[in-house]
Design a protein around this motif. Structure first.
Motif, PDB file in Angstrom:
ATOM      1  N   THR A  40       1.013  -1.189   0.003  1.00 46.03           N
ATOM      2  CA  THR A  40      -0.071   0.059   0.182  1.00 46.03           C
ATOM      3  C   THR A  40       0.751   1.338   0.218  1.00 46.03           C
ATOM      4  OG1 THR A  40      -1.601   1.197   1.301  1.00 46.03           O
ATOM      5  CG2 THR A  40      -0.238  -0.078   2.538  1.00 46.03           C
TER       6      THR A  40
ATOM      7  N   SER B   3     -10.457  -0.021  -9.926  1.00 48.62           N
ATOM      8  CA  SER B   3      -9.844  -1.181  -9.390  1.00 48.62           C
ATOM      9  C   SER B   3      -9.656  -2.153 -10.607  1.00 48.62           C
ATOM     10  CB  SER B   3     -10.912  -1.824  -8.408  1.00 48.62           C
ATOM     11  OG  SER B   3     -10.982  -0.821  -7.412  1.00 48.62           O
TER      12      SER B   3
ATOM     13  N   ASN C 121      -4.380 -11.251  -8.510  1.00 49.36           N
ATOM     14  CA  ASN C 121      -3.815 -10.040  -8.291  1.00 49.36           C
ATOM     15  C   ASN C 121      -4.989  -8.964  -8.158  1.00 49.36           C
ATOM     16  OD1 ASN C 121      -1.186  -8.665  -8.202  1.00 49.36           O
ATOM     17  ND2 ASN C 121      -2.114  -7.390  -9.672  1.00 49.36           N
TER      18      ASN C 121
ATOM     19  N   ASN D 165      -5.587  -4.853  -7.759  1.00 51.67           N
ATOM     20  CA  ASN D 165      -5.166  -3.302  -7.739  1.00 51.67           C
ATOM     21  C   ASN D 165      -6.269  -2.413  -7.323  1.00 51.67           C
ATOM     22  OD1 ASN D 165      -2.165  -3.317  -8.419  1.00 51.67           O
ATOM     23  ND2 ASN D 165      -2.933  -4.611  -9.772  1.00 51.67           N
TER      24      ASN D 165
ATOM     25  N   ASN E  75      -1.796   1.236 -15.299  1.00 51.89           N
ATOM     26  CA  ASN E  75      -2.635   0.492 -14.406  1.00 51.89           C
ATOM     27  C   ASN E  75      -3.944   1.057 -14.344  1.00 51.89           C
ATOM     28  OD1 ASN E  75      -0.567  -1.613 -13.898  1.00 51.89           O
ATOM     29  ND2 ASN E  75       0.490  -0.041 -12.518  1.00 51.89           N
TER      30      ASN E  75
ATOM     31  N   ASN F 257      -8.470  -6.506 -11.494  1.00 45.92           N
ATOM     32  CA  ASN F 257      -8.113  -7.509 -10.886  1.00 45.92           C
ATOM     33  C   ASN F 257      -7.836  -8.578 -11.735  1.00 45.92           C
ATOM     34  OD1 ASN F 257     -10.463  -9.658 -11.239  1.00 45.92           O
ATOM     35  ND2 ASN F 257     -11.328  -7.880 -10.604  1.00 45.92           N
TER      36      ASN F 257
ATOM     37  N   SER G  46      -7.106   1.681  -6.350  1.00 43.53           N
ATOM     38  CA  SER G  46      -6.510   3.197  -6.454  1.00 43.53           C
ATOM     39  C   SER G  46      -7.504   3.971  -6.269  1.00 43.53           C
ATOM     40  CB  SER G  46      -5.501   3.292  -7.700  1.00 43.53           C
ATOM     41  OG  SER G  46      -5.113   4.531  -7.550  1.00 43.53           O
TER      42      SER G  46
ATOM     43  N   SER H 287      -2.918   3.740  -2.865  1.00 38.82           N
ATOM     44  CA  SER H 287      -3.267   2.559  -3.679  1.00 38.82           C
ATOM     45  C   SER H 287      -2.917   1.406  -3.128  1.00 38.82           C
ATOM     46  CB  SER H 287      -2.357   2.506  -4.973  1.00 38.82           C
ATOM     47  OG  SER H 287      -1.002   2.643  -4.804  1.00 38.82           O
ATOM     48  N   GLU H 288      -3.490   0.182  -3.196  1.00 40.47           N
ATOM     49  CA  GLU H 288      -3.330  -1.113  -2.460  1.00 40.47           C
ATOM     50  C   GLU H 288      -3.085  -2.112  -3.690  1.00 40.47           C
ATOM     51  OE1 GLU H 288      -6.027  -2.362   0.408  1.00 40.47           O
ATOM     52  OE2 GLU H 288      -5.968  -0.307   1.617  1.00 40.47           O
ATOM     53  N   ASN H 289      -2.364  -2.978  -3.330  1.00 44.38           N
ATOM     54  CA  ASN H 289      -2.064  -4.487  -4.015  1.00 44.38           C
ATOM     55  C   ASN H 289      -2.240  -5.456  -3.205  1.00 44.38           C
ATOM     56  OD1 ASN H 289       0.135  -6.495  -5.204  1.00 44.38           O
ATOM     57  ND2 ASN H 289      -1.135  -5.584  -6.732  1.00 44.38           N
ATOM     58  N   HIS H 290      -2.928  -6.714  -3.644  1.00 41.15           N
ATOM     59  CA  HIS H 290      -2.954  -7.729  -3.075  1.00 41.15           C
ATOM     60  C   HIS H 290      -2.526  -8.890  -4.070  1.00 41.15           C
ATOM     61  CE1 HIS H 290      -5.444  -6.163   0.497  1.00 41.15           C
ATOM     62  NE2 HIS H 290      -5.825  -5.448  -0.514  1.00 41.15           N
ATOM     63  N   SER H 291      -1.644  -9.871  -3.791  1.00 35.08           N
ATOM     64  CA  SER H 291      -1.205 -10.659  -4.509  1.00 35.08           C
ATOM     65  C   SER H 291      -1.328 -12.075  -3.917  1.00 35.08           C
ATOM     66  CB  SER H 291       0.095 -10.481  -5.321  1.00 35.08           C
ATOM     67  OG  SER H 291       0.545 -11.432  -6.207  1.00 35.08           O
TER      68      SER H 291
END
Length: 678
Positions: free
Chosen positions: A223, A429, A420, A422, A291, A431, A424, A394-398
């Protein structure tokens, strides 16, 4: 040079400390070049560099290193000089490692102003033994300054960064966490920015049943919170957007393909040469990944300021892609101007929000060669006053899971799942999900069967989901003791939501045969068909290649090849030829080749080359190539390399071409001298 002198002084003091163990080295390099052609004036280049390093052991646990690097390069139109001294103080013990360092730099460019820079860095890292409860710890702090020597400065910046790193290694799992703060201040525009980043990663892997089953899992979270104080001009603030660069020549630019990365387009150097376009026979497609952030303005820099006759010939088209796979035309004839003050095209990209965007540079055939060096992306924001504050998050989960099953000694099943996401505050958003599985069967050393399948899905905001499904089967086996073969078929389908867009089939075959002891044959064949469901059209391509390679006598290798290709709606192409490479001795080798192609216009050519080692330190190569049809052209070239000593070498090359009522020539020479003292 005042910044450099401030740092050289402590270097000189440190380098003259007495009674201490020390080592030092000095390297001097000179390079002189000359080029002359029939179409341009001769060009000369010079390049000199000096590298000085001194290392001093103050105690068993403390050391001091000093370096000074100087470089000077001169070409016909520009001279560059830079000097960068540095000093480093290192402390090591059983508990920690501490490094204090400082650098300074002065750069002179005859085309631009003189620039100077300074940087300080502090790095501390734990040296204790890690276990389940005691983590690795790292701390860092960096600060830098840069400015030019103009009364009204174009460059005057200050930036700093600090961070914390933690790492736990408790088998079979690992945990990593980092926190970074970055701040920058542009004193010219009074723009300020700050970003805080948290990054965490957990991964583990285990094996069961004597390693017949293995599982690996990783989870990653990132994040970033950003604050930008932007200058406002005419009611508009320009928010910079981080990006990565891609590009290559495409003709036509739309279709299904992936563009390779070009890191030089986003390295901050607007003078280097990255991509080049000449005319609309080889369109240059320059792409950038956003992105799904909204982009309104693109700055595309050229390595030199263009004259009006050149930049006015350009027009621009805009393409988009969801995953750098399929490119679609979004807009033709973008609004663009050329800023001669900064040497850049300023292109309006109309506020598109896509994962990938690209602009295609189109120039008429009369335009001269143009080289692009850098891209910058901005989002225009309406604002009042002299500055405005823009905040974003922004956040990213993977997530990634990999499974492997050894079902039998000759049967293996593998599967991988990745997800994945993303999110923001400045973009939609997005994915993506990727699932791939394969089943491999190897009952004997000669037989291998592989069955695989995969599904890749991606979506952004309220847009329809893009999905690609791939299925494949491949078999390898020897039909005869002297023949190896490989057969494969692949099916690829693309969808947008529930709409079936395309289906693609690819059939391939490869045969490798040892006909005689020194005669090998290779055959490659493929057939590909692409069905466009939406447009109710079918395209197909058939291609084949056969090669024979023979070792006639020791040192003499001959080859014959033939190729065939046919694409829907186009005339088939057939070409063939042969080549010989004969190494008569350690001093002399000869190469010869002939090629002929049958298409809409038949072409043929032949060539002959010699490589001669006159002495152990001197090599000469000579070649002559003739284009026989459709028009006769002769090209002769020579290269002469002479390693005079371990310190001095020389290279001379030249070429001459005539045919089609014209002639051209080129002569290049280069001398290099290198000297080192320890």
């Amino acid at each position: 040079m005042k910044h450099v002198l401030r740092l050289i002084l402590p270097l000189l003091i440190a380098s003259n400390l007495c009674g201490l163990a020390r080592s030092e080295s000095l390297s001097l390099t000179g390079d002189w070049g000359y080029q002359d052609t029939n179409s341009a004036t001769d060009q000369q280049s010079e390049n000199y560099s000096v590298d000085f390093v001194k290392h001093i052991n103050l105690t068993e646990a403390m050391s001091l290193s000093t370096t000074v690097n100087f470089n000077r390069s001169k070409q016909e139109t520009v001279t560059r000089e830079n000097i960068s001294p540095s000093i480093s103080y290192l402390v090591t013990n059983d508990l920690f490692v501490l490094n204090l360092s400082g650098t300074a730099g002065e750069e002179f460019n005859s085309k631009n102003s003189e620039n100077s820079s300074k940087a300080l860095a502090v790095n501390w890292a734990s040296a204790w033994k890690k276990d389940k409860w005691i983590p690795y710890v790292g701390l860092n702090y960096n600060q830098s300054w840069s400015e030019d020597d103009q009364e009204v400065k174009a460059i005057n910046t200050e930036s700093s960064s600090s961070g914390l790193n933690l790492a736990w290694d408790f088998f079979p799992s690992k945990l990593f966490y980092t926190y970074n703060i970055n701040e920058s201040h542009n004193k010219v525009t009074e723009g300020k920015s700050q970003s805080d980043t948290h990054f965490a990663r957990f991964n583990t892997e285990r094996s069961f049943l004597d390693e017949k089953i293995s599982v690996s899992f990783s989870q990653q979270y990132n994040t970033t919170t950003s604050k930008n104080r932007l200058a406002v001009s005419s009611g508009v603030a320009m928010l910079p957007i981080a990006t990565s660069g891609f590009g290559q020549e495409r003709n036509p630019p739309g279709g299904n393909y992936s563009l390779p990365t070009l890191p030089g387009l986003t390295d901050g150097d607007t003078t280097d040469s990255v991509v080049t376009t000449v005319d609309d026979a080889a369109l240059m497609q320059i792409a950038f990944r956003t992105n799904y952030q909204t982009v309104t303005t693109l700055y595309l820099y050229t390595d030199a300021v263009l004259p009006i006759a050149t930049y006015s010939a350009f027009s621009w088209d805009l393409y988009s892609s969801a995953g750098n796979l399929t490119w679609t035309l979004e807009q033709s004839g973008l609004t663009a101007t050329y800023n001669t003050t900064y040497g850049r095209f300023e292109i309006d990209v109309s506020g598109y929000s896509r994962n990938f965007l690209s602009v295609v540079a189109v120039s008429d055939a009369g335009a001269t060669l143009v080289t692009f060096s850098e891209i910058e992306l901005y989002q225009e924001i309406a604002a009042t006053g002299s500055t405005t504050l823009v905040q974003s998050r922004s956040e990213n989960h993977s997530t990634n899971v990999n499974l492997n099953f050894q079902l039998k000694p000759d049967l293996r099943l593998s599967s991988n799942f990745s997800y994945n996401l993303n999110e923001s505050s400045t973009s939609v958003s997005a994915n993506s999900t990727d699932v791939n599985s394969s089943l491999s069967w190897n009952p004997t050393n000669d037989l291998a069967v592989r069955l695989n399948g995969g599904v890749t899905s991606s979506s952004a905001g309220n847009s329809l989901e893009d999905q690609t499904r791939t299925y494949g089967l491949s078999v390898s086996f020897p039909p005869l003791p002297t023949v190896d073969s490989s057969w494969g078929v692949t099916l690829t389908e693309t969808y947008e939501g529930t709409h079936h867009l395309t289906s693609g089939y690819n059939y391939s075959m490869q045969l490798v045969a040892d006909i005689y002891e020194d005669l090998t044959a290779r055959f490659n064949g493929s057939f590909a068909q692409n069905d466009n469901i939406q447009e109710n059209s079918i395209d197909s391509t058939t291609s084949s290649q056969i090669n024979f390679t023979a070792r006639l006598v020791p040192g003499l290798v001959a080859g014959i090849s033939s190729n065939y290709s046919k694409t829907s709606g186009q005339q088939c192409t057939i070409d063939g030829g042969g080549n010989i490479h004969w190494r008569l001795s350690e001093m002399l080798s000869i190469t010869a080749n002939y090629a002929h192609a049958w298409a809409s216009t038949d072409t043929s050519s032949m060539g002959l080359g010699f490589n001669v080692a006159l002495t152990r330190n001197m090599q000469v190569s000579f070649s002559h190539n003739r284009s026989i049809s459709p028009e006769s052209t002769h090209t002769t070239s020579m290269d002469w390399k002479w390693t005079i000593s371990q310190y001095i070498s020389m290279l001379t090359s030249g070429s001459y071409q005539n045919g089609q009522g014209s002639e051209s020539w080129n002569v290049t020479g280069r001398l290099n001298a290198r000297f080192s003292v320890m």
